[in-house]
Design a protein around this motif. Structure first.
Motif, PDB file in Angstrom:
ATOM      1  N   VAL A 474      19.226  12.770 -44.460  1.00  0.00           N
ATOM      2  CA  VAL A 474      20.627  12.325 -44.360  1.00  0.00           C
ATOM      3  C   VAL A 474      21.019  11.528 -45.608  1.00  0.00           C
ATOM      4  O   VAL A 474      22.083  11.743 -46.194  1.00  0.00           O
ATOM      5  N   LEU A 475      20.129  10.627 -46.029  1.00  0.00           N
ATOM      6  CA  LEU A 475      20.404   9.823 -47.226  1.00  0.00           C
ATOM      7  C   LEU A 475      20.528  10.707 -48.471  1.00  0.00           C
ATOM      8  O   LEU A 475      21.419  10.521 -49.292  1.00  0.00           O
ATOM      9  N   ALA A 476      19.628  11.687 -48.564  1.00  0.00           N
ATOM     10  CA  ALA A 476      19.658  12.590 -49.726  1.00  0.00           C
ATOM     11  C   ALA A 476      20.960  13.390 -49.732  1.00  0.00           C
ATOM     12  O   ALA A 476      21.592  13.549 -50.787  1.00  0.00           O
ATOM     13  N   LEU A 477      21.356  13.874 -48.561  1.00  0.00           N
ATOM     14  CA  LEU A 477      22.585  14.674 -48.480  1.00  0.00           C
ATOM     15  C   LEU A 477      23.813  13.820 -48.806  1.00  0.00           C
ATOM     16  O   LEU A 477      24.713  14.253 -49.524  1.00  0.00           O
ATOM     17  N   GLY A 478      23.819  12.601 -48.262  1.00  0.00           N
ATOM     18  CA  GLY A 478      24.945  11.697 -48.522  1.00  0.00           C
ATOM     19  C   GLY A 478      25.054  11.396 -50.014  1.00  0.00           C
ATOM     20  O   GLY A 478      26.143  11.435 -50.607  1.00  0.00           O
ATOM     21  N   ALA A 479      23.904  11.143 -50.626  1.00  0.00           N
ATOM     22  CA  ALA A 479      23.895  10.848 -52.062  1.00  0.00           C
ATOM     23  C   ALA A 479      24.374  12.068 -52.860  1.00  0.00           C
ATOM     24  O   ALA A 479      25.141  11.936 -53.814  1.00  0.00           O
ATOM     25  N   ALA A 480      23.924  13.249 -52.438  1.00  0.00           N
ATOM     26  CA  ALA A 480      24.338  14.485 -53.132  1.00  0.00           C
ATOM     27  C   ALA A 480      25.849  14.671 -53.035  1.00  0.00           C
ATOM     28  O   ALA A 480      26.510  15.045 -54.010  1.00  0.00           O
TER      29      ALA A 480
END
Lengths: 698, 79
Positions: A474-480
């Motif tokens: 989720v964090l990776a997707l949000g950052a992306a």
């Protein structure tokens, strides 16, 4: 040891998922020098074997469909074949997909290097009710094809024998010359005659390869001939010929050549491929109808991921326990036989307390690698990339970005970053590089296992771990999404992907993968982690606390004063004001800083810190227990600490690889450092302060 | 002639030409064997933003942006 062995240099080329790596493993066993990181072949892998009087050096290349490379990993393969000029190329061909795989063979053969076809998966072809007449292939076309079932290690010896026989010219393999028709051939001859005017150029590269690819205006080839004395003349003729051919056939030059090649391939297949029985039902079709179903695809994917974590944590638990007991025993034994003093502290608190804390999780790491390797080898992970593409696009990523994340989770962020090479779009690749370090790699796993083991019950452990994995995604997707909407705007690249057929993985293949990745973990423990542990121990043990500070206090209090007054303790005190708002004290800060060398060092540092705090080394308890009993820690702080570890700057090796893969640009490196540190602090601050407000801890 | 995205499940199609797609994508599809006259069998229709089909015995997955630029002729409808 044999001396005076004849050396034969060969490379394995082939389409993706044709079984190259299986053949490589069968040929070289554990005699591999993994040039890159295991998990994904985006770099070449090297190994060797000795057979009789021959030493055969084998290079396993990334999978390619043709020599016209479009992504970075394909460039690695293409450049090796053309620049290094191996004695022999083994083209691993998926027999069940003979025609498509033969396309690469025609290009390899045009390079003028001797090519042997390793005709893999003949069992799958048989199930399709077909067979290939290898004798006829040799007799009619001079193509040597050796039947192989790589995942069952059948036919490997025949390949070795073929390599030696071809090298010694006992078998004459012909160079395939595709008949492109009179019109194209005339143009090829014009170009070839110009190439021969530059003797050095003609000697360095295959003239046929150069002429065909010059007509195609291949940038790589144009670059290679850039310094030739006939460059201008060649370029002019090639471009003119290309335009003439394109006009004549009313099609793009690539399509014209591909059409000619496939016409030849079709004629070969018509002669050598025979249908001997009725085709059996295709199992892959049946599985895909369920696994790729619009409604079931995502839930099945979630279940698979959950199964991996449940398996890892449940099955590894007793092994981790035995390892910890062994380390405890070792610690106690060393405390018993080594006289009290600095050396005892160095061995017990430094080496065993630090490195032992990391090694304790080795079984867990192995089981995780085993589970993921199993799903990789079945062909499911390629489906996962496909299933995730649509989802990833919503966040500005590509399905292949998910492959990078999986690879990072499957051992180390470094191969995950390297796996991003398969993404053609530069912006998509950069975003993937920026967010891949957020994944819980094998190095972060011990930190998570340590804190979850300390603050959550064994029953809840796997569930908490699964939630943490979901959170990392989720964090990776949000950052992306943020990056795609701000500094890296642009349309994501198209999605084109071959879905390999499902296969039953071989136990040997899975164990080899598990071992490759596990060995890296052990190597790190014996090098970077050991070194960092010694530094941390010295930093915590010196200068020695003395004077009034340690007068009239208990041994336990004295140990605490020593940590506080040490060099590292002072460093911890210095940074404490910055990390206090997110719930951490100096000890946690020291562990986080040391984790920049390698994430496992966070655990070894805590191990050393807490080991130094132990009064009796013969009665050392596991690190998890010490953390649990430390009043400075609680569940909320543990969760916040894990979230910080999830996001903050990756280890130094990963940062170096990030720098290289992002085009060696300082601005991206600075951005990574800034953005991961700020994001880690802010997220941790929100979690910790919100948790406190909600009454989860103080 | 129609784009691949309009084709129905389990139909046999013959590839005719590429529409407006980037050269590198065209190259990749050509390498995979998508040349004029080549038959392809659709496995999944373009309902979910993606298409899967069989080309030269391989399962290929494409997103609909690119599939919409692949022009095909329908030969047989098995349904």
């Amino acid at each position: 040891m044999k001396t005076n062995l004849k050396e034969i240099n060969i490379c394995l080329a082939g389409n993706p998922n044709c079984g190259k790596s299986s053949l490589f493993n069968n040929l070289t066993g554990l005699r591999q020098h993994v040039g890159n990181y295991p998990g994904v072949t985006v770099e070449k892998k090297e190994g060797s074997l000795v057979n009789g009087n021959y030493k055969i050096n084998v290079v396993d290349l990334p999978g390619i469909y043709s020599l016209s490379a479009s992504s970075e990993d394909e460039v690695v393969a293409r450049n090796f074949i053309i620049e290094q000029k191996p004695d022999l190329i083994i083209d691993v061909v998926d027999a069940s997909n003979f025609e498509r795989n033969l396309y690469l063979y025609t290009q390899l053969s045009e390079l003028g290097v001797k090519v042997i076809i390793a005709l893999n998966m003949i069992d799958v072809l048989k199930n399709k009710g077909q067979e290939i007449d290898c004798e006829l292939l040799m007799k009619s076309y001079g193509i040597l094809a050796v039947p192989l079932i790589a995942n069952k290690n059948k036919g490997t010896e025949d390949i070795v024998k073929a390599v030696i026989d071809v090298y010694e010219n006992k078998i004459d393999v012909k160079t395939t010359r595709i008949d492109y028709g009179d019109f194209i051939s005339e143009h090829l001859q014009k170009i070839e005659s110009i190439i021969y005017d530059d003797v050095l150029l003609a000697a360095k590269y295959s003239v046929r390869y150069l002429s065909v690819n010059l007509i195609k205006k291949d940038k790589f080839v144009l670059e290679k001939i850039g310094k030739s004395s006939v460059y201008q003349e060649l370029k002019k003729q090639a471009f003119e010929s290309g335009d003439n051919i394109s006009d004549k056939f009313s099609d793009s030059i690539d399509s014209v050549f591909a059409d000619k090649i496939y016409t030849w391939i079709h004629s070969v297949a018509a002669v050598v491929v025979r249908t001997v029985s009725k085709s059996k039902y295709d199992v892959s079709d049946v599985i895909d109808r369920i696994v790729l179903n619009r409604i079931f695809a995502l839930p099945i994917f979630g279940l698979v991921m959950y199964a991996i974590f449940k398996f890892t944590f449940t099955v590894s638990a007793p092994f981790v326990g035995w390892f910890e007991s062994g380390i405890e025993f070792l610690s106690g034994y060393a405390g018993e036989i080594i006289p009290e003093g600095v050396f005892q502290s160095f061995i017990v608190d430094g080496i065993i307390g630090g490195v032992g804390g990391v090694l304790g999780f080795f079984p867990l790491i192995l089981f995780m690698f085993f589970a993921i390797a199993f799903f990789e080898d079945t062909g499911y992970m390629a489906r996962a990339v496909f299933i995730m593409d649509k989802f990833m696009r919503k966040f500005g990523l590509h399905g292949k970005s998910f492959a990078s994340m999986i690879v990072a989770t499957n051992g180390c962020a470094v191969p995950g970053l390297m796996a991003a090479r398969t993404i053609e779009s530069e912006k998509d690749r950069l975003i993937t590089l920026m967010v891949t370090p957020f994944m819980i790699c094998g190095a972060k796993l011990p930190i998570f296992a340590l804190f979850i083991g300390a603050f959550f019950s064994a029953k809840d452990g796997a569930n908490v771990m699964f939630i943490m994995y979901v959170l990392s995604v989720v964090l990776a997707l949000g950052a992306a999404w943020i990056l795609k909407k701000t500094i890296l705007k642009g349309k994501p690249a198209y999605f084109i992907m071959e879905l390999p057929p499902y296969r039953m993985p071989s136990l040997k293949g899975i164990l080899l993968k598990m071992w490759e990745r596990g060995v890296l973990y052990l190597k790190k423990a014996g090098t970077v982690i050991l070194l960092m542990t010694i530094v941390i121990w010295a930093g915590l043990s010196f200068p020695k606390a003395g004077g009034k500070a340690v007068e009239n206090i208990s041994e336990e209090q004295a140990a605490s004063v020593q940590v506080e007054q040490s060099y590292i303790g002072k460093l911890g005190n210095f940074i404490e004001p910055v990390i206090r708002p997110i719930g951490f004290d100096g000890k946690a800060g020291i562990a986080l800083i040391s984790g920049l060398a390698a994430k496992e060092v966070v655990v070894s540092t805590l191990g050393t810190i807490y080991s130094l705090g132990e009064i009796d080394p013969e009665d050392a308890s596991p690190l998890a227990e010490r953390l649990k009993n430390d009043p400075d820690w609680n569940k909320l702080k543990a969760v916040t600490f894990l979230i910080f570890c999830l996001i903050y700057l990756p280890c130094v090796v990963a940062v170096a690889v990030f720098f290289r893969e992002s085009g060696s640009k300082i601005k991206w490196l600075v951005f990574l450092a800034f953005w991961t540190t700020v994001a880690a602090w802010l997220t941790s601050f929100v979690v910790y302060q919100a948790g406190r407000l909600l009454g989860f801890g103080g | 002639m129609s784009p691949l995205t309009k084709a129905k499940k389990d139909t046999i199609l013959v590839f005719s030409a590429f529409g407006n797609i980037v050269e590198s994508e065209k190259q990749k599809l050509t390498d995979l064997g998508l040349i004029p006259g080549e038959s392809i069998q659709l496995i999944n229709e373009a309902k979910n933003g993606y298409i899967t089909f069989i080309l030269k015995g391989s399962r290929i997955a494409l997103d609909c942006h690119i599939a919409g630029e692949i022009i095909v002729n329908e030969v047989i409808n098995e349904n």
